[in-house]
Motif scaffolding. Structure first.
Motif, PDB file in Angstrom:
ATOM      1  N   UNK A   1       0.869  -1.146   0.037  1.00 35.63           N
ATOM      2  CA  UNK A   1      -0.056  -0.109  -0.213  1.00 35.63           C
ATOM      3  C   UNK A   1       0.842   1.114  -0.080  1.00 35.63           C
ATOM      4  N   UNK A   2       1.838   1.247   0.813  1.00 34.31           N
ATOM      5  CA  UNK A   2       2.641   2.598   0.920  1.00 34.31           C
ATOM      6  C   UNK A   2       3.170   2.788  -0.585  1.00 34.31           C
ATOM      7  N   UNK A   3       3.663   1.860  -1.316  1.00 33.33           N
ATOM      8  CA  UNK A   3       4.157   2.105  -2.595  1.00 33.33           C
ATOM      9  C   UNK A   3       3.071   2.592  -3.689  1.00 33.33           C
TER      10      UNK A   3
ATOM     11  N   UNK B   1       0.275   3.987  -2.892  1.00 31.17           N
ATOM     12  CA  UNK B   1      -0.140   5.152  -2.426  1.00 31.17           C
ATOM     13  C   UNK B   1       0.699   6.388  -3.043  1.00 31.17           C
ATOM     14  N   UNK B   2       2.021   6.132  -3.130  1.00 30.59           N
ATOM     15  CA  UNK B   2       2.668   6.931  -3.694  1.00 30.59           C
ATOM     16  C   UNK B   2       2.412   7.133  -5.130  1.00 30.59           C
TER      17      UNK B   2
ATOM     18  N   UNK C   1      -0.820   9.120  -5.755  1.00 35.24           N
ATOM     19  CA  UNK C   1      -0.561  10.506  -5.402  1.00 35.24           C
ATOM     20  C   UNK C   1      -0.108  11.417  -6.736  1.00 35.24           C
TER      21      UNK C   1
ATOM     22  N   UNK D   1       2.652  20.403  -3.091  1.00 34.29           N
ATOM     23  CA  UNK D   1       3.581  20.571  -1.938  1.00 34.29           C
ATOM     24  C   UNK D   1       3.587  19.336  -1.088  1.00 34.29           C
ATOM     25  N   UNK D   2       2.841  18.517  -1.507  1.00 33.03           N
ATOM     26  CA  UNK D   2       2.735  17.298  -0.386  1.00 33.03           C
ATOM     27  C   UNK D   2       3.297  16.076  -1.413  1.00 33.03           C
ATOM     28  N   UNK D   3       4.121  15.301  -0.735  1.00 30.98           N
ATOM     29  CA  UNK D   3       4.994  14.399  -1.312  1.00 30.98           C
ATOM     30  C   UNK D   3       4.311  12.897  -0.920  1.00 30.98           C
ATOM     31  N   UNK D   4       4.247  12.144  -2.074  1.00 32.96           N
ATOM     32  CA  UNK D   4       3.833  10.714  -1.843  1.00 32.96           C
ATOM     33  C   UNK D   4       4.516  10.058  -0.762  1.00 32.96           C
ATOM     34  N   UNK D   5       5.865  10.337  -0.743  1.00 29.04           N
ATOM     35  CA  UNK D   5       6.796   9.633   0.238  1.00 29.04           C
ATOM     36  C   UNK D   5       6.483   9.944   1.848  1.00 29.04           C
ATOM     37  N   UNK D   6       5.495  11.021   1.883  1.00 27.37           N
ATOM     38  CA  UNK D   6       5.162  11.458   3.644  1.00 27.37           C
ATOM     39  C   UNK D   6       3.784  10.649   3.648  1.00 27.37           C
ATOM     40  N   UNK D   7       3.095  10.328   2.739  1.00 27.50           N
ATOM     41  CA  UNK D   7       1.806   9.963   3.165  1.00 27.50           C
ATOM     42  C   UNK D   7       1.537   8.343   4.084  1.00 27.50           C
ATOM     43  N   UNK D   8       1.051   8.552   5.081  1.00 28.35           N
ATOM     44  CA  UNK D   8       0.743   7.240   5.728  1.00 28.35           C
ATOM     45  C   UNK D   8      -0.612   6.394   5.234  1.00 28.35           C
ATOM     46  N   UNK D   9      -0.564   5.382   5.806  1.00 31.11           N
ATOM     47  CA  UNK D   9      -1.786   4.392   5.134  1.00 31.11           C
ATOM     48  C   UNK D   9      -2.871   4.414   6.237  1.00 31.11           C
TER      49      UNK D   9
END
Lengths: 364, 364
Positions: free
Chosen positions: B70-72, B74-75, B78, B96-104
């Motif tokens: 999911x983390x991948x 989601x990136x 995004x 301004x928001x990076x896919x690498x910041x997003x929690x699941x």
């Protein structure tokens, strides 16, 4: 406030059985216990000898049991949304939609169950709540919700307010509010939005405190079950959920080699023979003591400018540390955690990071 | 377009093992097969003899395997959201928001996995996709998503447009759009919104067609596993997912009594002995044939004004039929389904309903 216990492990390793035994153990010690299962099937009811309902029912002295049913919980939550809407909007439109129509979308099970646990916890009716959830990544997503949702709200509010779109929209918000809403929109909306943030903060604080919420791993001696339990152990740390011990279920072969789950203690639990719960109950550890000794997922040392993340079961190739946004992000085990740091460390660049004793130690 | 197969059953009954055997069976018949597991742990990789990655990797001739992370995912999603935003907003703020910041968050696993299956299906690279999911209520929520989300969008759009709030807001939408957005907001937003509705409609159509998406039940001879499989069987009907057969796993004791799962066929599968997959593969049924014979969850007879819902494993006390909103709602097994009826029956009041041969027959 109750002590909330849950079990993580591979399906079929006996999580529900040990949840029942744990609930019975506390009940027989005189604690008021709620056993809340999210298994939608009939199995837990069969083991308890009575079919479960969507509200707590007495099972034996001091022990109540229930099935968390999303369709029912969604109806109740919808009524609460409608009540809130009626308070803030002169002409509510949600009132046209009935709770009884609403289908259950992915994620609602976890959000509704967590909210139900919160309400039973706050009711003061129970000393202990045993939550029998899916016991896998889904349960971790559920307990991770307060921290992660809080991050989304914080991050997107900040980005929106700083954007041209946010600035351009702001003059329109007051006129719309005056045209449609009963009075002072901004002031009135501040309150429920603050309440939501408070709830998420309280949830996060409880989940990060092992004397409030504690997980235990369940495994059989079988290799696949051990590997899954180890994986979930690391995953639990990533959402700040402490793990107290390993229960090695359905075995007379003794415990596992201590180093597999060190520093956790591991406890051999016999298989359930024809409803002989006493043998299981006797083999269970003292959970209150485990809550004291459980390794903390995160330790922050402000003077030394050092943050230690306990990440057992991952090696350093499986952990990624990034600083794209305003916060430091740790990715491991298909989970991403943004570290909410104390004022003194916030916004500082990472100076270094190393693996030491199963922990990722980050210096600022 | 691929044939998508999935397995439902109690944890520990061997769903992942049978998913692997099924993938191998098709691969050895010369089909191009993707095995996609959502188990975040290492177990499926261990069984396949190689660690899995977030993209399909060759395992043997005609067989590729991957872990849905999911983390991948989601990136990647995004990035798609940001690209869409950049197309429609002059000053995008999501950038301004990076896919690498997003929690699941809860629910994202299912939404992202379903979207990944859709993309692998549409790629044309695979004849068969075997989806190894949680195999429980979570998997049912995932496959129920297109129909239920489509209902939410439809219902709330209708209520919003008819409301005073919707009417009062409409004059503001154009000026805001002109002030902030690059040109014709309404016309441009119509397109992605229509695309979303089309995707949901296509997903729903595929999930309701057993030659496109088919589930099989997995159980051991143990009573708890049988009860869980029966429960999931009923639940699958509630989201329109056809079930083809029952696989009785890890047994040399033969099949179950036919009436337990009638009219489904049931197939005894031996336990996996030291990587002897051939014995399992040989014992598996012909899935393409099952797709033809699987009972349909819903049969609509327009001239007779009759709708039959196949609801095995529920008795009539466990099924509720209501008509609060514009559609008829059926509740059973902690799932609610709003029946999307053909034009001729839509909006008509229910005249009667009865249980007949494990089906709920509703007359309009």
């Amino acid at each position: 406030m109750a002590f909330i216990l849950t079990f993580l492990g591979k399906g079929g390793s006996g999580r529900s059985t040990l949840a029942i035994a744990t609930a019975q153990k506390f009940a027989r010690q005189g604690k008021a216990v709620l056993l809340a299962t999210q298994d939608a099937g009939p199995v837990v009811g069969t083991q308890l000898g009575q079919s479960l309902t969507a509200t707590p029912q007495s099972v034996e002295t001091n022990l109540w049991a229930m099935q968390l049913r999303s369709a029912t919980l969604l109806e109740q939550s919808w009524d609460a949304v409608k009540a809130l809407e009626a308070q803030y909007l002169r002409t509510p439109f949600f009132k046209e939609v009935y709770g009884q129509e609403l289908g259950v979308l992915p994620g609602m099970d976890e959000a509704l169950a967590l909210d139900a646990l919160r309400r039973y916890d706050a009711s003061g009716d129970y000393d202990v709540i045993v939550y029998d959830g899916a016991g896998d990544q889904t349960t971790l997503r559920m307990f991770g919700l307060p921290e992660i949702l809080d991050w989304y709200l914080r991050r997107f509010r900040q980005v929106f307010e700083a954007s041209d779109l946010g600035k351009a929209l702001s003059p329109f918000i007051q006129p719309i509010a005056n045209a449609v809403l009963a009075g002072d929109w901004a002031g009135r909306l501040e309150q429920p939005s603050q309440q939501a943030a408070d709830l998420l903060g309280q949830g996060r604080t409880a989940i990060n405190d092992p004397t409030r919420v504690l997980a235990c791993l369940v495994t059989t001696p079988e290799a696949a079950a051990v590997a899954t339990a180890r994986h979930l152990w690391g995953g639990a740390q990533q959402i700040g959920l402490a793990v107290g011990a390993v229960l090695v279920n359905q075995t007379t072969a003794g415990t596992l080699e201590p180093e597999v789950f060190a520093p956790l203690s591991n406890h051999a639990i016999p298989a359930l023979a024809t409803q002989d719960w006493a043998a299981l109950i006797d083999a269970l550890p003292d959970f209150n003591q485990l809550a004291q000794s459980a390794p903390r997922p995160i330790v922050i040392d402000v003077p030394a400018r050092r943050v230690s993340l306990f990440l057992p079961s991952f090696d350093k190739t499986q952990v990624t540390l990034t600083q794209y946004g305003p916060e430091v992000t740790v990715e491991a085990g298909d989970q991403r955690r943004n570290l909410l740091l104390p004022e003194e460390l916030r916004g500082r660049p990472v100076q270094g990071a190393k693996f030491q004793d199963r922990s990722l130690v980050i210096s600022f």
